[in-house]
Design a protein around this motif. Structure first.
Motif, PDB file in Angstrom:
ATOM      1  N   SER A 198       0.841  -1.194   0.000  1.00 23.80           N
ATOM      2  CA  SER A 198       0.000   0.000   0.000  1.00 23.80           C
ATOM      3  C   SER A 198       0.883   1.253   0.000  1.00 23.80           C
ATOM      4  CB  SER A 198      -0.887   0.002   1.248  1.00 23.80           C
ATOM      5  OG  SER A 198      -1.441   1.274   1.505  1.00 23.80           O
ATOM      6  N   LYS A 199       0.412   2.259  -0.727  1.00 21.08           N
ATOM      7  CA  LYS A 199       1.130   3.539  -0.738  1.00 21.08           C
ATOM      8  C   LYS A 199       0.175   4.640  -0.333  1.00 21.08           C
ATOM      9  CE  LYS A 199       4.357   2.005  -4.312  1.00 21.08           C
ATOM     10  NZ  LYS A 199       4.879   2.213  -5.687  1.00 21.08           N
ATOM     11  N   PRO A 200       0.408   5.310   0.816  1.00 17.74           N
ATOM     12  CA  PRO A 200       1.479   5.056   1.784  1.00 17.74           C
ATOM     13  C   PRO A 200       1.222   3.790   2.603  1.00 17.74           C
ATOM     14  CG  PRO A 200       0.008   6.722   2.626  1.00 17.74           C
ATOM     15  CD  PRO A 200      -0.452   6.440   1.218  1.00 17.74           C
ATOM     16  N   ALA A 201       2.258   3.307   3.253  1.00 22.42           N
ATOM     17  CA  ALA A 201       2.165   2.167   4.162  1.00 22.42           C
ATOM     18  C   ALA A 201       2.596   2.619   5.555  1.00 22.42           C
ATOM     19  CB  ALA A 201       3.063   1.023   3.688  1.00 22.42           C
ATOM     20  N   VAL A 202       2.043   1.975   6.558  1.00 20.78           N
ATOM     21  CA  VAL A 202       2.424   2.297   7.928  1.00 20.78           C
ATOM     22  C   VAL A 202       3.880   1.908   8.149  1.00 20.78           C
ATOM     23  CG1 VAL A 202       2.068   1.675  10.351  1.00 20.78           C
ATOM     24  CG2 VAL A 202       0.103   2.150   8.875  1.00 20.78           C
ATOM     25  N   ASP A 203       4.637   2.834   8.717  1.00 20.62           N
ATOM     26  CA  ASP A 203       6.055   2.618   9.001  1.00 20.62           C
ATOM     27  C   ASP A 203       6.293   2.974  10.457  1.00 20.62           C
ATOM     28  OD1 ASP A 203       8.795   2.468   9.140  1.00 20.62           O
ATOM     29  OD2 ASP A 203       9.153   4.295   7.972  1.00 20.62           O
ATOM     30  N   CYS A 204       6.629   1.974  11.238  1.00 19.84           N
ATOM     31  CA  CYS A 204       6.928   2.192  12.654  1.00 19.84           C
ATOM     32  C   CYS A 204       8.408   1.999  12.957  1.00 19.84           C
ATOM     33  CB  CYS A 204       6.100   1.255  13.529  1.00 19.84           C
ATOM     34  SG  CYS A 204       4.334   1.609  13.483  1.00 19.84           S
ATOM     35  N   GLY A 205       9.225   1.762  11.912  1.00 25.59           N
ATOM     36  CA  GLY A 205      10.620   1.445  12.160  1.00 25.59           C
ATOM     37  C   GLY A 205      10.730   0.084  12.817  1.00 25.59           C
ATOM     38  N   SER A 206      11.948  -0.346  13.036  1.00 30.94           N
ATOM     39  CA  SER A 206      12.147  -1.619  13.730  1.00 30.94           C
ATOM     40  C   SER A 206      12.184  -1.373  15.219  1.00 30.94           C
ATOM     41  CB  SER A 206      13.461  -2.276  13.293  1.00 30.94           C
ATOM     42  OG  SER A 206      14.565  -1.519  13.767  1.00 30.94           O
ATOM     43  N   HIS A 207      11.905  -2.429  15.967  1.00 33.63           N
ATOM     44  CA  HIS A 207      11.969  -2.305  17.428  1.00 33.63           C
ATOM     45  C   HIS A 207      13.358  -1.885  17.873  1.00 33.63           C
ATOM     46  CE1 HIS A 207      11.258  -3.030  21.655  1.00 33.63           C
ATOM     47  NE2 HIS A 207      12.272  -3.868  21.691  1.00 33.63           N
ATOM     48  N   ASP A 262       5.373   1.986  24.996  1.00 34.99           N
ATOM     49  CA  ASP A 262       5.169   3.407  24.724  1.00 34.99           C
ATOM     50  C   ASP A 262       6.158   3.923  23.689  1.00 34.99           C
ATOM     51  OD1 ASP A 262       3.136   3.344  26.549  1.00 34.99           O
ATOM     52  OD2 ASP A 262       4.190   4.464  28.114  1.00 34.99           O
ATOM     53  N   ARG A 263       7.373   3.422  23.723  1.00 33.27           N
ATOM     54  CA  ARG A 263       8.353   3.830  22.717  1.00 33.27           C
ATOM     55  C   ARG A 263       7.963   3.328  21.328  1.00 33.27           C
ATOM     56  NH1 ARG A 263      13.670   2.522  26.340  1.00 33.27           N
ATOM     57  NH2 ARG A 263      13.928   4.593  27.283  1.00 33.27           N
ATOM     58  N   SER A 264       7.419   2.117  21.276  1.00 31.80           N
ATOM     59  CA  SER A 264       6.966   1.595  19.985  1.00 31.80           C
ATOM     60  C   SER A 264       5.860   2.470  19.411  1.00 31.80           C
ATOM     61  CB  SER A 264       6.454   0.157  20.143  1.00 31.80           C
ATOM     62  OG  SER A 264       7.503  -0.714  20.505  1.00 31.80           O
ATOM     63  N   ALA A 265       4.921   2.874  20.259  1.00 27.61           N
ATOM     64  CA  ALA A 265       3.840   3.738  19.800  1.00 27.61           C
ATOM     65  C   ALA A 265       4.380   5.093  19.355  1.00 27.61           C
ATOM     66  CB  ALA A 265       2.806   3.917  20.912  1.00 27.61           C
ATOM     67  N   ALA A 266       5.337   5.619  20.086  1.00 25.85           N
ATOM     68  CA  ALA A 266       5.910   6.910  19.717  1.00 25.85           C
ATOM     69  C   ALA A 266       6.655   6.827  18.390  1.00 25.85           C
ATOM     70  CB  ALA A 266       6.850   7.393  20.819  1.00 25.85           C
ATOM     71  N   ALA A 267       7.329   5.705  18.143  1.00 27.84           N
ATOM     72  CA  ALA A 267       8.044   5.538  16.876  1.00 27.84           C
ATOM     73  C   ALA A 267       7.065   5.520  15.712  1.00 27.84           C
ATOM     74  CB  ALA A 267       8.862   4.238  16.905  1.00 27.84           C
ATOM     75  N   CYS A 268       5.918   4.863  15.896  1.00 27.35           N
ATOM     76  CA  CYS A 268       4.904   4.856  14.842  1.00 27.35           C
ATOM     77  C   CYS A 268       4.354   6.262  14.609  1.00 27.35           C
ATOM     78  CB  CYS A 268       3.771   3.909  15.212  1.00 27.35           C
ATOM     79  SG  CYS A 268       4.233   2.171  15.192  1.00 27.35           S
ATOM     80  N   ALA A 269       4.145   6.985  15.699  1.00 30.90           N
ATOM     81  CA  ALA A 269       3.629   8.345  15.564  1.00 30.90           C
ATOM     82  C   ALA A 269       4.606   9.226  14.806  1.00 30.90           C
ATOM     83  CB  ALA A 269       3.356   8.932  16.944  1.00 30.90           C
ATOM     84  N   ALA A 270       5.885   9.071  15.080  1.00 34.11           N
ATOM     85  CA  ALA A 270       6.889   9.914  14.435  1.00 34.11           C
ATOM     86  C   ALA A 270       6.936   9.679  12.936  1.00 34.11           C
ATOM     87  CB  ALA A 270       8.263   9.647  15.051  1.00 34.11           C
TER      88      ALA A 270
END
Length: 540
Positions: free
Chosen positions: A165-174, A206-214
């Motif tokens: 999908s474009k765009p796709a959700v990107d949360c980075g790696s853990h 919480d850090r995982s959620a923040a990474a997705c938000a960023a």
């Protein structure tokens, strides 16, 4: 604690959900695209089914701003033995003309009997976060019966935010998002035993959620199931089908249920295999799923001899249970060595391997048995292989380049929008204690997976019983020993749906259709091709 491994092991197919603190203000979205609503594209080509004159698609009479989306005609082109195209859908159905869109990759396998073609059969392989494109490209057509393949174009797609999908959700790696925890080194065990370890888990979530938000704050509010179900209706129209024929496995049952609620008059046939019960709140789902996994491991102990014979890791069901319990205890204290690697099999990895093997007993119980036997002797190599990585991405429709697998991110992104979760950490610890008491490590791991949802955006849905007046009879398929979507959910969903029909498979494993049971496959094929009803109480 390895938060990602624990979460994956904690039943990726448990539908959970929404949360309380909006993330949109946490950072700009760098992946949102802007585009004008789609113009009509070239008609489908190079397909045996392309000669069938499409029926004029139904459009929402009260939403003329959606007309351009509904009138799309995907420009199919060859991609190996299949055909690929894309579909454009509005990012926000409340404001479909604002220029923000998702472009969804599509793939289809043309009906093998064009003269007898009924239409398209759209499917979703589960998740949330599963790629329908990857499923079909990797041989997924074999999941469907010959009659279904003959009379339908099989159509897979990547839902909004997923894979290609474009765009796709990107949360980075853990690993990218995490920092050394103030609570000290990560534990080897699934379940936290001290307040410091609980805080470590909370901080990681919480850090995982923040990474997705960023990275993806602008699209996170728009990847929930109600929007994906609206995309399904745009896809139905673009395929030229007056009514939708659909098959959803696992999470895909929830997507199909929501479609049925939104568009009951536009459904032809819905097969929901491995059902999710939309009436349950997040705590009910955790407790029921933890119990189901615990039962699945007991079923393995009881059925091992019949399925794998002398390869069982012990001579009796009680011996297998004792061996598994001993491994859980020992790997928490001293992880097992892995040949040729510095990696170790701790309790998290053991749990991941064991729970993954419960999905398909016919193919996984023998390698699991051998791995447990080797682990009992002190070698974790086979367990590490069983707990290994997921399948690759779907491949970019334009370039064929591999698409990154973002299924972990989408698991949280969709779950945390679909059902409300509390912000108070104590609610999670209370549930953890209860789940552990009821189902041991299986319940505890499932409860801990919900931590990610504490600080994610709110969704607009709440647990409820299905309301879908005018929906034709729907076929719900349930497996009595299903570890990820408990059989009770299938019973409940079938009872909620108007004219709901329940088809039961007695045995272990996740979902039923396409796993080789002729009784199940025949009933599903008859329903899809001829709308043949399933009699109440039918059991295979």
């Amino acid at each position: 604690m390895n938060h990602s491994a624990s979460r994956r092991a904690a039943l990726a197919l448990v539908l959970s959900a929404a949360v309380v603190a909006p993330l949109a203000a946490c950072g700009p979205d760098r992946t949102t695209t802007k585009a004008a609503p789609p113009a009509t594209s070239a008609p489908a080509t190079a397909s045996p089914s392309a000669s069938v004159t499409p029926v004029a698609p139904a459009e929402p009479a009260d939403r003329p701003e959606l007309a351009a989306f509904y009138r799309q005609q995907p420009a199919w082109k060859a991609c190996g033995e299949l055909q690929c195209a894309t579909l454009t859908v509005p990012m926000d159905y409340r404001q479909p003309g604002d220029g923000r869109t998702f472009t969804l990759p599509l793939v289809r396998s043309a009906a093998t009997d064009p003269a007898g073609r009924i239409g398209s059969l759209v499917f979703n392989p589960g998740g949330p976060g599963g790629s329908g494109v990857a499923h079909l490209k990797e041989g997924g057509a074999a999941s469907f019966g010959d009659r279904v393949r003959a009379r339908f174009d099989l159509v897979g797609f990547d839902p909004r935010g997923v894979a290609g999908s474009k765009p796709a959700v990107d949360c980075g790696s853990h690993e990218q998002s995490a920092e050394p925890s103030p609570a000290g080194p990560a534990r080897n065990a699934v379940v936290p035993t001290t307040e410091a370890e609980r805080q470590e888990l909370l901080t990681g979530a919480d850090r995982s959620a923040a990474a997705c938000a960023a990275r993806s704050a602008g699209i996170l509010p728009h990847v929930g199931t109600p929007d994906a179900a609206r995309d399904l209706d745009v896809l139905r129209a673009a395929l030229g089908d007056p009514k939708l024929s659909y098959l959803g496995w696992s999470y895909g049952t929830y997507l199909g249920t929501v479609y049925g609620e939104l568009f009951p008059q536009r459904a032809r046939a819905l097969v929901l295999d491995g059902a999710v019960d939309p009436a349950q709140d997040w705590t009910e789902r955790v407790l029921r799923s933890g119990a189901a996994f615990r039962r699945a491991v007991d079923d393995y102990a009881e059925g091992c001899a019949a399925v794998v014979g002398r390869a069982c890791p012990a001579d009796s069901p009680e011996g297998i249970r004792r061996l598994v319990a001993d491994l859980y205890e020992s790997t928490a204290r001293k992880p097992l060595k892995v040949d040729g690697s510095t990696a170790r099999v701790d309790q998290n990895l053991l749990h991941n391997a064991l729970t993954k093997a419960m999905y398909t007993p016919e193919s996984q119980w023998k390698p699991l048995s051998e791995a447990l036997r080797r682990a009992h002797r002190g070698n974790g190599t086979a367990l590490a292989e069983l707990a290994g990585g997921e399948a690759g991405g779907s491949g970019d429709e334009g370039t064929g380049a591999p698409v990154p697998d973002n299924s972990d991110a989408m698991l949280s992104a969709v779950n945390c929008l679909d059902v409300p979760h509390p912000a108070d950490p104590q609610a999670y610890w209370n549930l953890l204690d209860r789940a552990r008491q009821e189902s041991g490590v299986f319940g505890a791991a499932t409860a801990l997976a919900e931590l990610d949802c504490r600080t994610w955006p709110k969704g607009g849905t709440v647990p409820h019983r299905v309301t879908a007046a005018g929906l034709p009879p729907v076929l719900v398929v349930g497996t009595t020993g299903d570890p990820a979507t408990p059989y009770e959910d299938a019973q409940s969903l079938a009872a909620q749906l108007p004219g709901g029909m329940l088809l039961t498979l007695r045995g272990p494993g996740h979902t039923a259709y396409g796993r080789g049971n002729a009784c199940v496959d025949s009933a599903v094929d008859n329903y899809l091709t001829a709308l043949t009803p399933v009699r109440p109480g039918t059991t295979c």
